[in-house]
Design an enzyme around this catalytic site. Structure first.
Site: not given
Ligand code: NAD
Ligand code: UDP
Length: 316
Positions: A144, A158
């Site tokens: 990750y 890019y």
């Molecule tokens: P989440 O797991 O609820 O959402 C991620 C979404 O991406 C899901 O709907 C999943 O099905 C989709 N997904 C995963 N792999 C995929 C793929 N190969 N192709 C298409 N879709 C795919 O997580 P979240 O909390 O909503 O996080 C959203 C983004 O924010 C992520 O990139 C995460 O790394 C980033 N982020 C979130 C947090 C947090 O605290 N929520 C903190 C830091 C970063």
């Protein structure tokens, strides 16, 4: 009206973002493979004719004409991103290449949901954007952390090489409604455990810290970032600087739910960061943004959400 692509649109953050962008009068396309996302999160948006849903995996190219792309596709919970670590790296890296390639081709602006995990187990506290981090490149969390770091690299390349208009936001721990009840992250775990009267599982001695941001604050910040001047590309931290130990969080949730749950201590997972707190001066200065919702207020809304969910579905 803008046409906007949200990858990971059925996830926790993505679903709130789709809702907000639709409310502002935009046309929105949610792209998701439903690995950790749920249709339930976006079903209430389905009767909006300006909302489209695409089942697709970002590791394969996807073509569409849009003005903006929010790239969120990636599992965010440690148990889910460690389930298939190779796939996690592919999602971050190939997903970034595919979405940046699309942005280049159609001249769209693109925002990357990066993470405080780029700082690893930080030696600088609070974390400022110019800190390079302390990440184990071969540890359990590296799929990750390093995936997200390479994605940032690709965004910068890019931008400098192909003039793609980019925005990088480093999200710190965010919580709220639409988190999956079995997502595995600390706030959803503790609330569900407390409401069900189960033991509250604190990993390690609970002295590690996190800073928790309520989802509405994050969505405001992300949209402000996308709308900011082209010359401000980030990376910019987005989080709530209020810092709490995990033990404090457990006690607060027991208190607020009136639960009889007991706290139990379980082993600390490898490479679990000991402290985390964002320095948000850059976001304050450049975006005039800062979080408004303190932990207790956000927890109240989140507890109400999970309480309702558990009443509707006894199998959770
Ligand atoms: P989440 O797991 O609820 O959402 C991620 C979404 O991406 C899901 O709907 C999943 O099905 C989709 N997904 C995963 N792999 C995929 C793929 N190969 N192709 C298409 N879709 C795919 O997580 P979240 O909390 O909503 O996080 C959203 C983004 O924010 C992520 O990139 C995460 O790394 C980033 N982020 C979130 C947090 C947090 O605290 N929520 C903190 C830091 C970063
Ligand atoms: N944690 C915990 N009990 C749980 C889930 C998580 O004590 O049931 C701890 C975890 O070890 C970490 C912190 O809570 O120190 C935040 O974990 P989370 O998975 O929410 O996010 P992270 O910031 O580690 O990616």
């Amino acid at each position: 009206m803008k046409r906007i692509l949200v990858t990971g649109g059925a996830g926790f953050v993505g679903s709130h973002l789709c809702e907000r962008l639709l409310k502002e009068g935009n046309e929105v396309i949610s792209l998701d493979n439903y690995f950790t996302g749920q249709k339930k999160n976006i079903i209430h948006l389905m009767d909006n004719p300006y909302f489209e849903v695409v089942r697709h995996d970002v590791t394969s190219p996807y073509f569409v004409e849009v003005d903006e792309i929010y790239n969120l596709a990636c599992p965010a919970s440690p148990i889910h991103y460690q389930y298939n670590p190779i796939k996690t790296v592919k999602t971050s890296v190939m997903g970034a290449i595919n979405m940046l390639g699309l942005a280049k081709r159609i001249r769209a602006k693109i925002l990357q949901a990066s993470t405080s995990e780029v700082y690893g187990d930080p030696r600088v506290h609070p974390q400022t954007e110019n800190y390079w981090g302390h990440v184990n490149p071969i540890g359990l969390r590296s799929c990750y952390d390093e995936g997200k770091r390479v994605a940032e690299t690709l965004f910068m390349n890019y931008h400098t090489q192909n003039n793609v208009r980019i925005k990088i936001v480093r999200l710190f721990n965010t919580y709220g409604p639409n988190m999956h009840p079995h997502d595995g992250r600390v706030i959803s775990n503790f609330i569900v455990q407390a409401l069900k009267g189960q033991d509250i599982t604190v990993y390690g001695d609970g002295q590690q810290t996190r800073s928790f941001q309520y989802i509405d604050d994050l969505i405001n910040g992300m949209v402000k970032m996308m709308d900011s001047e082209d010359d401000f590309i980030g990376p910019v931290n987005m989080g709530n600087p209020g810092e709490f130990t995990i033990l404090e969080l457990a006690k607060k949730i027991i208190d607020m739910t009136g639960s009889r749950s007991k706290i139990v201590f379980q082993p600390l997972p490898a490479d679990d960061p000991m402290q985390r707190k964002p320095d948000i001066n850059l976001a304050k200065e450049k975006l005039k943004w800062e979080p408004k919702i303190p932990l207790e207020q956000g927890l109240k809304k989140t507890i109400a959400y999970f309480d309702q969910l558990l009443k509707e579905d006894s199998s959770i």
